[in-house]
Design a protein around this motif. Structure first.
Motif, PDB file in Angstrom:
ATOM      1  N   VAL A 108       0.766  -1.287   0.016  1.00 33.83           N
ATOM      2  CA  VAL A 108       0.069  -0.145   0.031  1.00 33.83           C
ATOM      3  C   VAL A 108       0.894   1.240  -0.105  1.00 33.83           C
ATOM      4  O   VAL A 108       1.932   1.235   0.657  1.00 33.83           O
ATOM      5  N   ARG A 109       0.499   2.362  -0.727  1.00 33.56           N
ATOM      6  CA  ARG A 109       1.170   3.574  -0.850  1.00 33.56           C
ATOM      7  C   ARG A 109       0.835   4.328   0.644  1.00 33.56           C
ATOM      8  O   ARG A 109      -0.174   4.225   0.819  1.00 33.56           O
ATOM      9  N   PRO A 114       3.851   9.024   7.886  1.00 29.68           N
ATOM     10  CA  PRO A 114       5.228   9.391   7.305  1.00 29.68           C
ATOM     11  C   PRO A 114       6.111   8.285   7.365  1.00 29.68           C
ATOM     12  O   PRO A 114       7.298   8.394   7.765  1.00 29.68           O
ATOM     13  N   PHE A 115       5.822   6.943   7.080  1.00 31.59           N
ATOM     14  CA  PHE A 115       6.449   5.929   7.148  1.00 31.59           C
ATOM     15  C   PHE A 115       6.833   5.270   5.834  1.00 31.59           C
ATOM     16  O   PHE A 115       7.699   4.497   5.683  1.00 31.59           O
ATOM     17  N   GLY A 116       6.352   5.900   4.681  1.00 29.43           N
ATOM     18  CA  GLY A 116       6.506   5.462   3.539  1.00 29.43           C
ATOM     19  C   GLY A 116       5.627   4.237   3.086  1.00 29.43           C
ATOM     20  O   GLY A 116       4.701   4.079   3.526  1.00 29.43           O
ATOM     21  N   ASN A 117       5.980   3.506   1.944  1.00 25.21           N
ATOM     22  CA  ASN A 117       4.973   2.746   1.400  1.00 25.21           C
ATOM     23  C   ASN A 117       5.180   1.129   2.048  1.00 25.21           C
ATOM     24  O   ASN A 117       6.358   0.927   2.788  1.00 25.21           O
ATOM     25  N   MET A 118       4.352   0.577   2.178  1.00 33.72           N
ATOM     26  CA  MET A 118       4.213  -0.973   2.764  1.00 33.72           C
ATOM     27  C   MET A 118       4.265  -1.743   1.704  1.00 33.72           C
ATOM     28  O   MET A 118       3.648  -1.802   0.895  1.00 33.72           O
ATOM     29  N   PRO A 119       5.294  -2.822   1.755  1.00 30.44           N
ATOM     30  CA  PRO A 119       5.472  -3.726   0.618  1.00 30.44           C
ATOM     31  C   PRO A 119       4.424  -4.777   0.703  1.00 30.44           C
ATOM     32  O   PRO A 119       3.813  -4.951   1.920  1.00 30.44           O
TER      33      PRO A 119
END
Length: 146
Positions: A108-109, A114-119
């Motif tokens: 998920v984008r 503010p942690f960035g995207n989750m793969p």
């Protein structure tokens, strides 16, 4: 006449005061539940229920194996790593169960934190995710998130 006017104010006030006092004393001695201690770097305190259903227990085991490394113990999140899942942002009306499934399958984008995207999560089945969701929803309910 003046005495009856005073009684119109005094009697309701006395009744209200007695009711408030009764409520206070009936609830004052009950122990309050407290959140778990925050582990170092955890972002949200989470009260853990005393028991879980069989599905929730499966979900906890799967969560601990696959999700806790980023999202922290009991969905508390980790500073600089991943958000807490026991948070109002992830309540069912905003992020339904399917959102968790899609996030695990596709990643998920990042858009709330503010942690960035989750793969995507490799090697997890839909059944595993639904068990994890049952576990997270139970934690959310325990913490007043419905």
């Amino acid at each position: 006449m003046k005495t009856s006017r005073v009684l119109l104010w005094v009697v309701p006030f006395a009744l209200l005061t007695a009711a408030a006092g009764g409520w206070y004393f009936s609830h004052h001695d009950q122990p309050e539940t407290s959140p778990t201690e925050l582990a170092e770097g955890a972002l949200a305190p989470v009260k853990v229920p005393d028991s879980f259903t069989d599905q929730e227990q499966l979900g906890k085991r799967a969560y601990d194996a696959v999700c806790a490394a980023c999202h922290g113990a009991n969905g508390q999140g980790q500073d600089g790593v991943a958000p807490p899942l026991v948070h109002v942002i992830y309540e069912p009306r905003h992020h339904g169960d399917r959102a968790f499934l899609l996030a695990a399958q596709n990643g998920v984008r990042g858009h709330h934190w503010p942690f960035g995207n989750m793969p995507p999560v490799e090697g997890i089945t839909q059944a595993d995710v639904m068990d994890i969701v049952a576990y997270i929803r139970r934690l959310q309910r325990e913490n007043g998130i419905d």
